[in-house]
Design a protein around this motif. Structure first.
Motif, PDB file in Angstrom:
ATOM      1  N   TYR A  95       0.981  -1.205   0.105  1.00  0.00           N
ATOM      2  CA  TYR A  95       0.043   0.181  -0.093  1.00  0.00           C
ATOM      3  C   TYR A  95       0.981   1.180   0.069  1.00  0.00           C
ATOM      4  O   TYR A  95       0.436   2.277   0.504  1.00  0.00           O
ATOM      5  N   GLY A  96       2.125   1.315  -0.585  1.00  0.00           N
ATOM      6  CA  GLY A  96       2.919   2.258  -0.487  1.00  0.00           C
ATOM      7  C   GLY A  96       2.946   3.022  -1.877  1.00  0.00           C
ATOM      8  O   GLY A  96       2.697   2.575  -2.660  1.00  0.00           O
ATOM      9  N   SER A  97       3.259   4.479  -1.641  1.00  0.00           N
ATOM     10  CA  SER A  97       3.475   5.265  -2.586  1.00  0.00           C
ATOM     11  C   SER A  97       4.477   4.985  -3.718  1.00  0.00           C
ATOM     12  O   SER A  97       4.448   5.268  -4.805  1.00  0.00           O
ATOM     13  N   TYR A  98       5.585   4.263  -3.154  1.00  0.00           N
ATOM     14  CA  TYR A  98       6.843   4.013  -4.047  1.00  0.00           C
ATOM     15  C   TYR A  98       6.321   3.190  -5.177  1.00  0.00           C
ATOM     16  O   TYR A  98       7.033   3.438  -6.198  1.00  0.00           O
ATOM     17  N   MET A  99       5.398   2.356  -4.794  1.00  0.00           N
ATOM     18  CA  MET A  99       5.068   1.263  -5.889  1.00  0.00           C
ATOM     19  C   MET A  99       4.661   1.883  -7.212  1.00  0.00           C
ATOM     20  O   MET A  99       4.999   1.471  -8.293  1.00  0.00           O
ATOM     21  N   HIS A 100       4.361   3.235  -7.281  1.00  0.00           N
ATOM     22  CA  HIS A 100       3.973   3.976  -8.542  1.00  0.00           C
ATOM     23  C   HIS A 100       5.377   4.399  -9.277  1.00  0.00           C
ATOM     24  O   HIS A 100       5.254   4.519 -10.509  1.00  0.00           O
ATOM     25  N   MET A 101       6.300   4.741  -8.465  1.00  0.00           N
ATOM     26  CA  MET A 101       7.542   5.072  -8.942  1.00  0.00           C
ATOM     27  C   MET A 101       8.026   3.690  -9.625  1.00  0.00           C
ATOM     28  O   MET A 101       8.941   3.843 -10.613  1.00  0.00           O
ATOM     29  N   HIS A 102       8.124   2.717  -8.766  1.00  0.00           N
ATOM     30  CA  HIS A 102       8.729   1.511  -9.200  1.00  0.00           C
ATOM     31  C   HIS A 102       8.350   1.076 -10.621  1.00  0.00           C
ATOM     32  O   HIS A 102       9.130   0.774 -11.423  1.00  0.00           O
TER      33      HIS A 102
END
Length: 174
Positions: A95-102
């Motif tokens: 549920y992290g925002s980082y996944m969208h950058m990844h």
């Protein structure tokens, strides 16, 4: 924070983190003691969080545009030869925002995802209470589910964690 997370921050040229428009970032506040004055900081400030928007693509469109622009900002650093550490609360792929950058950068740049401590695990440890034992089933649900679906899923499990409470708290409580 894990030892590896501290090492990655120490090795990075750029430290990026997500925040709402108020500018505060929980991820940054957790890592603050490890951010040096010579780090370049990239605050990735969401254009919306829970409010409505007049973006032509609506809420999802506004976020998709934001993620694309944020990824482009990070790519510019990477293209310039700088190393970038993207801070995340808990685990970056939970549920992290980082996944969208990844999703937008990992196929173009070498990437290391450092596992973190989820809020679920941290809360249980802080309370000194097991989440589940033996054969019990743990279900993790987003509080943003429709109330009927959330009710059904809660009834079908031994133990549950409901994430993303915020504005959904009254419905989750019901």
């Amino acid at each position: 924070m894990t030892v590896r997370a501290v090492e990655v921050i120490a090795e990075a040229d750029v430290v990026a983190y997500h925040s709402a428009r108020h500018g505060r970032s929980i991820a940054r506040s957790i890592a603050a003691a490890h951010i040096r004055p010579d780090h370049v900081e990239e605050a990735l400030v969401y254009p919306v969080t829970t409010e409505t928007t007049d973006h032509p693509g609506g809420y999802r469109g506004a976020l998709e545009e934001f993620y694309a622009e944020a990824a482009a900002r990070l790519a510019a650093h990477l293209d310039a030869g700088r190393t970038v550490a993207v801070l995340a609360e808990g685990d970056p792929l939970f549920y992290g925002s980082y996944m969208h950058m990844h999703k937008r950068l990992a196929d173009r740049y070498p990437t290391e995802v450092v596992p973190g401590v989820t809020s679920v695990s941290a809360a249980a440890a802080r309370l000194g209470t097991p989440l589940v034992e033996g054969e019990e089933v743990l279900t993790i649900l987003p509080g943003t589910l429709p109330e009927e679906e959330l009710t059904a899923r809660l009834a079908a499990t031994d133990s549950a964690v409901v994430m993303k409470l915020g504005r959904t708290f009254p419905a989750v409580r019901r």
